[in-house]
Design an enzyme around this catalytic site. Structure first.
Site, PDB file in Angstrom:
ATOM      1  N   CYS A   9      -8.970  -2.099 -11.822  1.00 38.57           N
ATOM      2  CA  CYS A   9      -8.806  -1.145 -10.726  1.00 38.57           C
ATOM      3  C   CYS A   9      -7.345  -1.407 -10.080  1.00 38.57           C
ATOM      4  O   CYS A   9      -7.074  -0.524  -9.283  1.00 38.57           O
ATOM      5  CB  CYS A   9      -9.891  -0.977  -9.806  1.00 38.57           C
ATOM      6  SG  CYS A   9     -10.223  -2.482  -8.655  1.00 38.57           S
ATOM      7  N   GLU A  17     -10.549 -10.644  -7.331  1.00 37.92           N
ATOM      8  CA  GLU A  17      -9.249 -10.333  -6.802  1.00 37.92           C
ATOM      9  C   GLU A  17      -8.787 -11.526  -6.073  1.00 37.92           C
ATOM     10  O   GLU A  17      -7.610 -11.750  -5.529  1.00 37.92           O
ATOM     11  CB  GLU A  17      -8.882  -9.273  -5.692  1.00 37.92           C
ATOM     12  CG  GLU A  17     -10.137  -8.730  -5.063  1.00 37.92           C
ATOM     13  CD  GLU A  17      -9.704  -7.734  -3.972  1.00 37.92           C
ATOM     14  OE1 GLU A  17      -8.850  -6.853  -4.320  1.00 37.92           O
ATOM     15  OE2 GLU A  17     -10.600  -7.258  -3.382  1.00 37.92           O
ATOM     16  N   ARG A  69       2.081  -9.541  -1.756  1.00 41.86           N
ATOM     17  CA  ARG A  69       2.602  -8.233  -2.379  1.00 41.86           C
ATOM     18  C   ARG A  69       3.238  -7.352  -1.699  1.00 41.86           C
ATOM     19  O   ARG A  69       3.820  -6.400  -2.398  1.00 41.86           O
ATOM     20  CB  ARG A  69       0.971  -7.560  -2.560  1.00 41.86           C
ATOM     21  CG  ARG A  69       0.259  -7.264  -1.417  1.00 41.86           C
ATOM     22  CD  ARG A  69      -1.132  -6.988  -1.699  1.00 41.86           C
ATOM     23  NE  ARG A  69      -1.374  -5.540  -2.059  1.00 41.86           N
ATOM     24  CZ  ARG A  69      -2.602  -5.073  -2.333  1.00 41.86           C
ATOM     25  NH1 ARG A  69      -3.685  -5.721  -2.303  1.00 41.86           N
ATOM     26  NH2 ARG A  69      -2.722  -3.751  -2.527  1.00 41.86           N
ATOM     27  N   ARG A  74     -11.620   3.675  -2.490  1.00 35.62           N
ATOM     28  CA  ARG A  74     -11.190   2.812  -1.227  1.00 35.62           C
ATOM     29  C   ARG A  74     -11.764   3.569  -0.093  1.00 35.62           C
ATOM     30  O   ARG A  74     -11.143   4.340   0.486  1.00 35.62           O
ATOM     31  CB  ARG A  74      -9.502   2.485  -1.179  1.00 35.62           C
ATOM     32  CG  ARG A  74      -9.060   1.969  -2.160  1.00 35.62           C
ATOM     33  CD  ARG A  74      -7.539   1.716  -2.066  1.00 35.62           C
ATOM     34  NE  ARG A  74      -6.933   0.744  -2.858  1.00 35.62           N
ATOM     35  CZ  ARG A  74      -6.299   1.098  -3.953  1.00 35.62           C
ATOM     36  NH1 ARG A  74      -5.974   2.247  -4.230  1.00 35.62           N
ATOM     37  NH2 ARG A  74      -5.726   0.129  -4.727  1.00 35.62           N
ATOM     38  N   ARG A 130     -16.064   0.833  -3.377  1.00 32.84           N
ATOM     39  CA  ARG A 130     -15.678  -0.479  -2.773  1.00 32.84           C
ATOM     40  C   ARG A 130     -16.100  -0.326  -1.390  1.00 32.84           C
ATOM     41  O   ARG A 130     -15.629   0.557  -0.654  1.00 32.84           O
ATOM     42  CB  ARG A 130     -14.234  -0.729  -2.975  1.00 32.84           C
ATOM     43  CG  ARG A 130     -14.047  -2.227  -2.333  1.00 32.84           C
ATOM     44  CD  ARG A 130     -12.348  -2.619  -2.258  1.00 32.84           C
ATOM     45  NE  ARG A 130     -11.764  -1.606  -1.681  1.00 32.84           N
ATOM     46  CZ  ARG A 130     -10.342  -1.628  -1.542  1.00 32.84           C
ATOM     47  NH1 ARG A 130      -9.824  -2.527  -2.653  1.00 32.84           N
ATOM     48  NH2 ARG A 130      -9.466  -0.844  -0.850  1.00 32.84           N
ATOM     49  N   ASN A 177      -3.943  -6.207  -7.831  1.00 32.13           N
ATOM     50  CA  ASN A 177      -2.909  -6.143  -6.914  1.00 32.13           C
ATOM     51  C   ASN A 177      -3.146  -7.737  -6.262  1.00 32.13           C
ATOM     52  O   ASN A 177      -2.024  -8.567  -5.817  1.00 32.13           O
ATOM     53  CB  ASN A 177      -2.843  -5.094  -5.869  1.00 32.13           C
ATOM     54  CG  ASN A 177      -2.908  -3.795  -6.828  1.00 32.13           C
ATOM     55  OD1 ASN A 177      -2.193  -3.815  -7.892  1.00 32.13           O
ATOM     56  ND2 ASN A 177      -3.740  -2.952  -5.965  1.00 32.13           N
ATOM     57  N   ASP A 178      -4.156  -7.752  -5.602  1.00 36.88           N
ATOM     58  CA  ASP A 178      -4.538  -9.003  -5.007  1.00 36.88           C
ATOM     59  C   ASP A 178      -4.750 -10.366  -5.830  1.00 36.88           C
ATOM     60  O   ASP A 178      -4.354 -11.176  -5.416  1.00 36.88           O
ATOM     61  CB  ASP A 178      -5.766  -8.917  -4.125  1.00 36.88           C
ATOM     62  CG  ASP A 178      -5.575  -8.175  -2.790  1.00 36.88           C
ATOM     63  OD1 ASP A 178      -4.394  -8.487  -2.160  1.00 36.88           O
ATOM     64  OD2 ASP A 178      -6.311  -7.388  -2.410  1.00 36.88           O
ATOM     65  N   HIS A 210       0.783  -1.279   0.108  1.00 38.01           N
ATOM     66  CA  HIS A 210      -0.094  -0.009   0.019  1.00 38.01           C
ATOM     67  C   HIS A 210       0.847   1.178   0.028  1.00 38.01           C
ATOM     68  O   HIS A 210       0.415   2.383  -0.605  1.00 38.01           O
ATOM     69  CB  HIS A 210      -1.228  -0.009   1.182  1.00 38.01           C
ATOM     70  CG  HIS A 210      -2.318  -1.012   0.737  1.00 38.01           C
ATOM     71  ND1 HIS A 210      -2.220  -2.169   1.184  1.00 38.01           N
ATOM     72  CD2 HIS A 210      -3.163  -0.588  -0.052  1.00 38.01           C
ATOM     73  CE1 HIS A 210      -3.278  -2.841   0.727  1.00 38.01           C
ATOM     74  NE2 HIS A 210      -3.998  -1.947  -0.073  1.00 38.01           N
TER      75      HIS A 210
HETATM   76  C1  PEP Z   1      -6.448  -4.802  -5.804  1.00 37.16           C
HETATM   77  O1  PEP Z   1      -6.279  -5.699  -4.862  1.00 37.16           O
HETATM   78  O2  PEP Z   1      -5.936  -4.924  -6.931  1.00 37.16           O
HETATM   79  C2  PEP Z   1      -7.038  -3.605  -5.316  1.00 37.16           C
HETATM   80  C3  PEP Z   1      -7.369  -2.827  -6.243  1.00 37.16           C
HETATM   81  O3  PEP Z   1      -7.368  -3.522  -4.074  1.00 37.16           O
HETATM   82  P1  PEP Z   1      -6.540  -3.099  -2.928  1.00 37.16           P
HETATM   83  O4  PEP Z   1      -4.964  -2.592  -3.523  1.00 37.16           O
HETATM   84  O5  PEP Z   1      -6.992  -1.750  -2.190  1.00 37.16           O
HETATM   85  O6  PEP Z   1      -6.333  -4.202  -1.999  1.00 37.16           O
HETATM   86 MG    MG Z   2      -7.360  -5.713  -3.146  1.00 40.06          MG
END
Ligand code: PEP
Ligand code: MG
Length: 951
Positions: A884, A813, A847, A684, A720, A836-837, A577
């Protein structure tokens, strides 16, 4: 960590000499993409410094520090040479392991090898090995691995002067230190044995790792026997025997009472390791010497080899113990045993010599260790934090990491090195020390109050007032006071108390409370800085590139974005993050650079290339000019993209991609619209819930969402629902500590445990929307039941609120959501892919873990396949798909996402104009071809290479 597989071993090789072996290994490493050309020279240069013969027919050639930049990917290759090759000093190598390691990963491998090398017949076994499996088996040190690992004393598992009046209370304190689970706790409390002189033993089978806690108390009686101390063991096997033997030494010497009266855990730990027969002012016997290892990488093969050479010149028997390790002695003339001690920088060695020339041997060894055993040394780390030695990096050095936020930054480095505090352990005047500590605490409080007053950032203000609260905690002051009374100096007393309070806090089963350990250490350092008159690092007030071990999301939030040109971290991953925050601020960033980056000198000029993943330190004028030209070009492209930001993103053959903005805060909505975003593609919503002491109520949430709708002025908002848990905890929603938080109760799973919270959020969103376009999606949906739960709740609330333009979707995800996309597509209005997830879970690669940064690439064909399945399933039902995750902002990924049929991407606001510009360069037909090829590729690297073809 480095490890050897059968693929990495070639059996039955015949090569003429050491040089031929090294060349063959370097060539193999190069072929497999581990190193660049020229690594063989580095390996030979290392060999010229010191032979890398380890013992028992095994040699481990590896490159010098200077050639680390040639390492592309850590790796190891082994050649089995049954005829043996002369490796210098009359030693023959039968197995040669060529190592390519960018940092010090090979040290762990050496430690494992050292265990294997303790077998006397290993050289012969290696020589006669017939298969690659034989080699792996031999190197694993099977004989030792069947035994329980040796358990060592650890300072953080010791506590002195515990206030207790019953054995049960002492056992409870020990259980707390051990973080014992219920089973261990019950068994420990049911076991008590008086060993003598007030020492008691409680023992239980360990549920997990073996652990040993020591607690001492001022004294009371139990069953007519004195109680002064308790040793609590949660163990399996016999790995704890050396501990019992050391404690028995003290009891046999009739010094159990003295041991129980040690002032603090440091004294207790050192005393146990040194034994009861150590006289003299420094607590050592005549045949013992204590020395601190100050080599940058501890006692690894090269300095270890030199130490052995010195030891072997003497007849005396030399034993070495790492007082910061597991506390057992090894033979000082055996390299593998020495390496097996796991000596890290700052560790203390106790040398014991017996024999006619013992005194001379000790003298020479201590001098050589102090001088670095042929290497440069760093100052002694006597304070509470580790010192990083500033290295003299050769000018024009390029260091490689992982690009986390694109762009070029040029400027001086600011390396945020943990501070080192120097102070005496003891003091004669307890009263004076007490006054010193009191004054320092008062000063720290005044400083905190002033800082809270000066900041305009509400989050920062909250943190500072929480720190003031902690500083005034009477438990800390009382603990420190007790240590002062026992003769500790003010800084020693304060830091020991902070250290044990933070350790206890970190062991809390409640993740949120455990995180407070960092705050305790933070206020601890603030007071230490005053006591030791050592200023804490001040960030420069002119622009700089910020280098740190790790930068947390809160650091990014609180930093002065005007001054920070770029971010560089030793750890972290590209979709952690903090990296996402860096991207959203448009600051170029690198992660996973490895520890070497912490040795750079502040003020050194550097070029950060967030696209190539490199940090060029002290560049030549030519390189600097090139970087400036690149930066100017980037600016020009950005300016052009900015000019056209309000035009649609349409490919050369007329296909339109919608481009939205990712927001972590409604305050940025105006900036998103200003950047040309066609809506908010991911809000978010955690921000509404964070930085508060309790959950926001309906009205507060509604007001936040309303702000975004108003600014969006008819553009859609994709919100979300709350996604906490994992790496995003909430202060008022304690989540039990989980072994694998990313696989634990996070996202929709957590909301299902507090449905009223989700219901309020849905009501706030729907009410705020009114007749404006709202898209709601749920995070971390893995199973049909979760989706149904969320959808039914939505339908209930929507039946009452009746918002006019709402769609309900799923964040894809978790791989199961993509695999079941056909099913979900029948019921959901849209999908938004959280790459990302999705990447993290598809490749089982955390990650935030820098070590895995190269693996967790969203362009991996496996991830692309899941995206393709999702799009296909959605389109078959006439539903739309967005992306996203961070992949949407990756210029190499964009043509693929277009080709796979994605309808929308949502990226950080700053990237919107660039993403639109990139789409305008692409043709959909070519993107489709590319996507088809990518789906057949074998890995992410190949996919990235393919994307180069589409320009
Ligand atoms: C993701 O997982 O790609 C996502 C957009 O959510 P976050 O990065 O907030 O977990
Ligand atoms: Mg995510």
């Amino acid at each position: 960590m480095l490890s050897l597989t059968t693929q990495d071993v070639k059996m039955g090789q015949t090569l003429a000499d050491k040089q031929a072996v090294i060349s063959a290994l370097a060539e193999w490493l190069e072929q497999d993409g581990n190193v660049a050309a020229g690594y063989a020279d580095g390996m030979l240069a290392r060999e010229a410094q010191t032979a890398t013969y380890l013992g028992q027919g095994i040699a481990i050639p590896h490159g010098t520090q200077e050639c680390r930049h040639l390492v592309k990917q850590t790796g190891i290759k082994a050649l089995h040479l049954p005829d043996g090759v002369d490796w210098g000093d009359g030693e023959k190598a039968y197995l040669v392991l060529g190592i390519a390691a960018g940092s010090d990963e090979h040290l762990e491998l050496l430690r494992r090898l050292a265990r294997a090398l303790s077998r006397d017949d290993l050289a012969e076994q290696v020589r006669r090995a017939e298969s690659r499996q034989d080699i792996l088996r031999l190197l694993q040190g099977e004989e030792e691995s069947s035994q329980a690992p040796v358990l060592g004393w650890r300072r953080e598992w010791m506590r002195t002067g515990v206030e207790a009046t019953s054995l049960a209370a002492l056992q409870r304190a020990a259980c707390e230190l051990l973080n014992a689970d219920d089973t261990e706790r019950q068994a420990l409390q049911a076991s008590s044995l008086h060993l003598g002189q007030g020492w008691w033993l409680s023992q239980a089978p360990a549920s997990g790792e073996p652990r040993a806690a020591l607690v001492t108390t001022t004294g009371f009686e139990h069953s007519g026997q004195p109680v002064r101390a308790l040793l609590a063991l949660a163990v399996n096997g016999n790995g704890h025997r050396p501990l019992l033997a050391q404690l028995a030494d003290w009891l046999l010497a009739d010094k159990g009472q003295a041991l129980a009266a040690m002032a603090d855990s440091t004294a207790l730990h050192t005393a146990l390791a040194r034994g009861p027969h150590a006289p003299g002012e420094d607590g050592l016997a005549d045949n013992q010497r204590l020395v601190v290892v100050r080599n940058h990488q501890g006692l690894h093969a090269r300095p270890g080899a030199m130490m052995v050479q010195i030891a072997k010149q003497f007849e005396a028997d030399i034993r070495v113990r790492n007082l910061d390790g597991d506390g057992h002695d090894v033979n000082g003339k055996s390299l593998m045993k020495l390496i097996g001690l796991g000596v890290r920088p700052g560790h203390q060695l106790l040398l014991t010599a017996e024999g006619p020339d013992a005194a001379a041997a000790l003298e020479q060894l201590v001098t050589a260790i102090n001088e670095g055993l042929g290497e440069d040394v760093m100052p002694v780390a006597a304070g509470p934090t580790l010192v990083h030695q500033v290295q003299d990096i050769a000018p024009d050095t390029e260091m490689r990491g992982v690009g986390a936020s694109p762009g070029t930054a040029i400027g001086p480095l600011f390396v945020e090195v943990p501070v080192h505090f120097d102070y005496p352990d003891t003091a004669c005047d307890a009263g004076a020390e007490q006054r010193r500590l009191k004054a320092a605490l008062a000063q720290a409080d005044t400083d905190l109050a002033a800082a809270a007053e000066a900041t305009h950032e509400p989050q920062a203000r909250d943190i500072l007032s929480m720190h003031r609260e902690l500083l005034g905690d009477p438990a800390l002051a009382e603990g420190a006071q007790a240590r002062l009374q026992r003769g500790a100096s003010a800084p020693a007393a304060w830091w020991s108390e902070i250290d044990s309070a933070a350790t206890r806090q970190a062991a809390s089963p409640n993740a949120m409370l455990a995180e407070r350990a960092a705050d305790i250490r933070d206020i601890g350092r603030r007071v230490m800085a005053i006591l030791c008159d050592t200023p804490l690092p001040q960030t420069p007030n002119a622009p700089y590139i910020w280098v740190a071990e790790d930068i947390g999301p809160s650091d990014v939030v609180n930093m002065n974005a005007e001054l920070v040109l770029g971010l560089v971290t030793a750890g972290g991953g590209p979709s952690s993050h903090s990296a996402i925050l860096a991207r959203s601020l448009g600051i170029p960033a690198l992660v996973a650079m490895g520890g070497a980056v912490m040795g750079l000198k502040s003020g050194t000029q550097a070029i950060l290339n967030g696209d190539a993943g490199t940090l060029h330190v002290a560049p030549t004028n030519r390189v600097l000019e090139q970087a400036k030209a690149r930066q100017a070009q980037e600016r020009q492209l950005a300016e052009q993209a900015w000019e056209h930001r309000n035009q649609a993103a349409v490919t050369t053959d007329g296909h339109r991609l919608e481009v939205g903005a990712n927001l972590g805060d409604t305050a940025k909505t105006a900036a998103a619209v200003e950047s040309g975003a066609e809506g908010v593609g991911l809000l978010r919503t955690e921000f509404v819930f964070m930085g508060r002491s309790q959950a926001p109520d309906l009205a507060q949430q509604q007001a936040e969402y309303d702000k975004a709708f108003t600014v969006l002025n008819g553009r859609p908002l994709v919100a979300r629902t709350l996604d906490v848990g994992g790496d995003k905890p909430l202060p008022y929603w304690p989540v039990p500590k989980e072994d694998n938080p990313f696989l634990g109760v996070r996202g929709i799973r957590l909301c299902m445990q507090q449905p009223e919270l989700l219901e309020t959020q849905l009501r706030a969103l729907l009410t705020a929307a009114g007749d404006r376009p709202l898209r709601i999606m749920f995070p971390m949906v893995a199973d049909w039941s979760e989706w149904r739960f969320a959808k039914e709740m939505f339908e209930r609330v929507q039946a009452e609120v009746q918002a006019a333009d709402v769609q309900l979707g799923i964040m894809v995800e978790v791989p199961s959501a993509a695999l079941n996309a056909q099913l979900f597509a029948q019921d959901a209005d849209f999908f938004s892919i959280g790459t990302n997830d999705l990447t993290q879970y598809t490749l089982a690669a955390d990650r935030g873990n820098g070590e895995l940064a190269a693996l967790s690439d969203g362009l991996h064909p496996a991830v692309l396949r899941l995206i393709a399945m999702t799009v296909e399933a959605a389109h078959a039902q006439g539903k739309w798909v967005g992306v996203c995750g961070e992949l949407g902002a990756d210029p190499q990924a964009l043509p693929l996402l277009l080709g796979l049929g994605v309808d929308e991407v949502s990226v950080s606001p700053g990237r919107v104009p660039l993403v639109k510009a990139r789409v305008r360069e692409c043709s959909l037909a070519r993107c489709k071809d590319l996507a088809a090829k990518a789906l057949r590729a074998r890995d992410a690297q190949t996919v990235r290479a393919l994307t180069g073809e589409i320009q």
